[in-house]
Design a protein around this motif. Structure first.
Motif, short mmCIF file in Angstrom:
data_model
loop_
_atom_site.label_atom_id
_atom_site.label_comp_id
_atom_site.label_asym_id
_atom_site.label_seq_id
_atom_site.Cartn_x
_atom_site.Cartn_y
_atom_site.Cartn_z
N LEU A 1 58.04 33.38 40.13
CA LEU A 1 57.61 33.43 38.72
C LEU A 1 56.09 33.35 38.60
CD1 LEU A 1 60.26 31.28 36.84
CD2 LEU A 1 60.01 33.75 36.93
N ILE A 2 55.41 33.14 39.74
CA ILE A 2 53.96 33.19 39.71
C ILE A 2 53.57 34.62 40.09
CG2 ILE A 2 51.87 31.98 40.47
CD1 ILE A 2 54.20 30.11 39.52
N PRO A 3 53.16 35.45 39.12
CA PRO A 3 53.03 36.88 39.40
C PRO A 3 51.86 37.20 40.34
CG PRO A 3 52.33 36.38 37.16
CD PRO A 3 52.85 35.11 37.73
N SER A 4 52.07 38.15 41.24
CA SER A 4 50.98 38.57 42.10
C SER A 4 50.63 40.04 41.92
CB SER A 4 51.33 38.30 43.57
OG SER A 4 52.38 39.14 43.97
N ASP A 5 51.41 40.79 41.13
CA ASP A 5 50.98 42.13 40.76
C ASP A 5 51.46 42.45 39.34
OD1 ASP A 5 53.62 43.13 40.85
OD2 ASP A 5 53.44 43.55 42.98
N LYS A 6 51.09 43.64 38.88
CA LYS A 6 51.35 43.98 37.49
C LYS A 6 52.83 44.04 37.16
CE LYS A 6 48.61 46.75 34.50
NZ LYS A 6 48.09 48.10 34.20
N ALA A 7 53.63 44.54 38.11
CA ALA A 7 55.07 44.66 37.86
C ALA A 7 55.69 43.27 37.73
CB ALA A 7 55.73 45.45 38.99
N GLU A 8 55.21 42.31 38.54
CA GLU A 8 55.75 40.96 38.45
C GLU A 8 55.35 40.30 37.13
OE1 GLU A 8 56.49 39.70 43.05
OE2 GLU A 8 54.96 38.59 41.95
N GLU A 9 54.15 40.64 36.65
CA GLU A 9 53.72 40.14 35.35
C GLU A 9 54.66 40.62 34.25
OE1 GLU A 9 49.19 40.23 35.96
OE2 GLU A 9 49.57 40.82 33.88
N VAL A 10 55.01 41.91 34.33
CA VAL A 10 55.94 42.48 33.36
C VAL A 10 57.24 41.68 33.35
CG1 VAL A 10 57.33 44.52 32.78
CG2 VAL A 10 54.97 44.80 33.53
N ALA A 11 57.74 41.36 34.56
CA ALA A 11 59.00 40.63 34.68
C ALA A 11 58.90 39.26 34.02
CB ALA A 11 59.39 40.49 36.14
N LEU A 12 57.80 38.55 34.29
CA LEU A 12 57.62 37.21 33.73
C LEU A 12 57.56 37.26 32.20
CD1 LEU A 12 57.01 34.20 34.54
CD2 LEU A 12 54.63 34.75 34.10
N ASN A 13 56.80 38.23 31.70
CA ASN A 13 56.68 38.36 30.24
C ASN A 13 58.02 38.66 29.58
OD1 ASN A 13 54.00 37.78 30.26
ND2 ASN A 13 53.33 39.92 30.31
N LEU A 14 58.83 39.48 30.25
CA LEU A 14 60.15 39.81 29.69
C LEU A 14 60.99 38.55 29.51
CD1 LEU A 14 61.09 42.98 31.68
CD2 LEU A 14 60.76 42.81 29.23
N LEU A 15 60.79 37.62 30.44
CA LEU A 15 61.59 36.40 30.42
C LEU A 15 61.07 35.41 29.38
CD1 LEU A 15 63.87 34.99 31.99
CD2 LEU A 15 62.13 33.98 33.44
N LEU A 16 59.75 35.28 29.29
CA LEU A 16 59.19 34.19 28.48
C LEU A 16 58.71 34.58 27.09
CD1 LEU A 16 57.18 32.24 31.21
CD2 LEU A 16 59.52 31.89 30.44
#
Lengths: 472, 167
Positions: free
Chosen positions: B60-75
């Motif tokens: 949940l600690i994003p290291s690239d843009k795609a992971e950021e997208v995932a975190l934002n979708l959740l929170l």
């Protein structure tokens, strides 16, 4: 669910929760390094609570938490999972062979050569043996009959059918060139490319290719995984540019996007290049791609030197080889073809319409008068080359197709055609790709990238002209 | 109601998404195929459940843009249910994210995907013990063949029905 950490960490979590009133999960994620929640905790409270733990562990809190998490995961796995010994399968053995450099690199060359050969033969065969006879035969008769029974002559007739007597690639009618270029020339190439790409994707070869090219890519400021956006861009620059998101730093994304725009021709372009340069011999096609490869490597290493920052090492996950499922292959190829029809074909029509309008209004004549000194002098191109260069902003395939009549009528020789084709590939991505650039890079970096492309196009074009005047 | 599919890259989230919603997605065998998210609707007991296919993330600690997208979708939006898709052949690495997700107070279903590949490799998982330890319902699936998708649907249905009774 509350997951327990070691007592000292638990005390720190509790004290931060008490002092800030934040929910426990946000505090835990903040300790793990999530900036968003870290910002919610006053810095003095945060550092005070974790100071002792960091001192004892001699580590940053993020890595202490990371180890704690893996510890938790490990202890669960130990309890729920049993692994029985078993021999590696042939797929796993094959997997090792394809990533070990000594066997992997020759295999990669074999695979890429095989793909190239298969691609050129199959796509060429479909175009020459099926599409051309169809378009020049029954299609031509039907379309002429229908259009001419409504508009025997005049503007509409010319826009729909184009210059009479000219071939389908160059007549520039909406129903002739406008249908023939996307369907007769580009579609076979796109179809074959996507079938091959999809197969490689589903089997799991791409990440292995990424490992093999890693050391080469580091020289141009990228790591091996950037091969995935590059390969996707050979199909169409739009998905390629979007896939750059898998790279972590802004610097890498900038480098990859610029290199894509500068030196990776999409399938639409490739198809037309094969069609007009191919008849002069495969070696000329190789020359074009050789030049583009040089630009890719040259521009990459230059960007790597000029841009501040470094390329971080990453660990990438290599999935096991899996046998592809034909239902998925079919669905994916169909999805991509559908996108091609919806996104590309309308632009081909717009491009052709604009050429016709500009031509009728004589705007291109004025433009070519203004620009021809620089075109002719530095790049060594005839004034007619202004058409392809203008339309290249919209669609690369129509633009490249416009070079065909210039070649056939002897206005350009093969050397000039190669200069024009290379410039078309380099100077600007098509509109659709440009929009993705804006989205991924923002206005400032997109402009930077575009300036780089135009500069490279002029530089390389001029240089080629110099070299070609010497060999000619 | 809104459910988000979360999980490591290349564990089969998009295939499950396609099975649940019927929305066609590009699926490949390498990490990072889904970079944008996709939304689809599935109907459960007459209730519309929005299902989101998030890009793969290891943490949940994003290291690239795609992971950021995932975190934002959740929170960023109201998430009622997390469907955590886990690669059964890589349990330990996948559980890292599972445990992080478990911190957040959102109901969660764990989907042990590629269970056939795990069995094939001699990996045996005690599912009922794992359910007890993680305090969540677990379903075993083989997304590409459709095995276990009915059971997953059943778990989602139980959640939706339970949620309906609450309100």
């Amino acid at each position: 669910m509350q997951i327990e950490f070691e007592p000292r960490i638990e005390r720190a979590i509790k004290s931060i929760v008490q002092k800030t009133g934040l929910p426990r999960w946000q505090v835990v994620l903040a300790l793990e390094g999530l900036e968003e929640f870290k910002k919610k905790i006053p810095i003095d409270i945060f550092t005070k609570s974790i100071r002792q733990i960091e001192q004892d562990h001699k580590e940053q809190i993020e890595s202490i938490m990371l180890k704690a998490r893996f510890g938790q995961a490990g202890s669960i796995v130990k309890r729920v999972q049993k692994v029985h010994h078993r021999h590696p399968t042939w797929l796993e053995k094959f997997g090792d062979i394809t990533v070990k450099p000594s066997t992997g690199i020759p295999l990669a060359f074999l695979v890429l050569y095989g793909i190239f050969y298969l691609f050129v033969t199959l796509a060429g065969w479909i175009t020459d043996k099926i599409m051309v006879p169809f378009f020049e035969g029954p299609y031509d008769k039907v379309i002429h009959f229908i259009v001419e029974s409504f508009f025997p002559q005049g503007f509409v007739h010319d826009i729909l059918l184009g210059t009479s007597g000219a071939g389908y690639l160059e007549s520039l009618g909406l129903l002739t060139t406008g249908v023939f270029v996307p369907i007769g020339v580009v579609l076979p190439a796109v179809l074959i490319f996507y079938v091959i790409l999809t197969l490689l994707e589903d089997v799991g070869y791409l990440p292995r290719l990424a490992v093999l090219v890693d050391s080469i890519f580091h020289k141009i400021g990228l790591h091996g995984y950037s091969i995935i956006p590059v390969i996707l861009a050979f199909g169409c620059n739009v998905p390629g540019a979007m896939a750059s998101r898998i790279l972590e730093t802004k610097r890498q994304r900038f480098v990859v996007l610029t290199l894509l725009g500068i030196s990776v021709p999409c399938m639409a372009q490739t198809a037309v290049i094969l069609n007009i340069i191919g008849p002069f011999g495969v070696e000329w096609v190789v020359v074009v791609y050789g030049i583009l490869l040089c630009i890719f490597v040259g521009a990459g290493s230059l960007l790597n030197r000029v841009l501040p920052g470094e390329t971080p090492e990453i660990a990438i996950e290599i999935p096991p080889y899996r046998l592809p499922r034909f239902s998925n292959l079919g669905m994916k190829a169909a999805l991509r073809l559908q996108r091609f029809f919806l996104d590309a074909v309308p632009w081909v029509f717009v491009g052709i319409l604009i050429v016709n309008v500009l031509y009728t209004l004589q705007i291109t004549k004025i433009l070519s008068d203004v620009l021809s000194p620089s075109l002719g002098g530095w790049l060594g191109l005839p004034r007619e080359a202004i058409y392809p260069l203008l339309i290249g902003f919209l669609r690369k395939d129509v633009a490249t197709g416009l070079i065909a009549p210039l070649l056939n009528k002897g206005i350009m020789d093969i050397y000039q055609a190669i200069i024009a084709v290379v410039i078309l590939a380099v100077y600007f991505p098509c509109v659709a790709t440009f929009v993705v650039f804006l989205k991924e890079l923002g206005i400032k970096d997109t402009l930077k990238s575009t300036l780089l492309m135009i500069a490279t196009a002029l530089g390389v074009g001029g240089l080629l002209n110099l070299i070609f005047t010497m060999v000619r | 109601m809104r459910a988000v599919l979360m999980g490591n890259p290349n564990v089969g989230k998009s295939v499950i998404f396609n099975r649940l919603t019927g929305v066609k997605v590009v699926v490949s065998n390498y990490p990072g195929t889904t970079i944008e998210y996709l939304e689809g609707i599935m109907r459960v007991n007459g209730v519309k459940l929005k299902v989101v296919d998030a890009p793969g993330t290891y943490s949940l600690i994003p290291s690239d843009k795609a992971e950021e997208v995932a975190l934002n979708l959740l929170l960023r939006k109201q998430t009622d249910l997390i469907i955590n898709v886990v690669d059964a052949t890589n349990l330990e690495r996948n559980l890292y994210l599972t445990l992080q997700l478990r911190e957040i107070n959102i109901p969660m279903i764990l989907d042990l995907n590629m269970i056939d590949a795990a069995r094939h490799r001699g990996i045996e998982i005690d599912v009922s013990l794992m359910e007890k330890l993680l305090k969540l319902p677990i379903v075993c699936t083989v997304a590409v063949s459709g095995e276990g998708i009915k059971e997953l649907y059943q778990l989602i249905k139980e959640f939706v029905v339970g949620k309906g009774k609450e309100s």
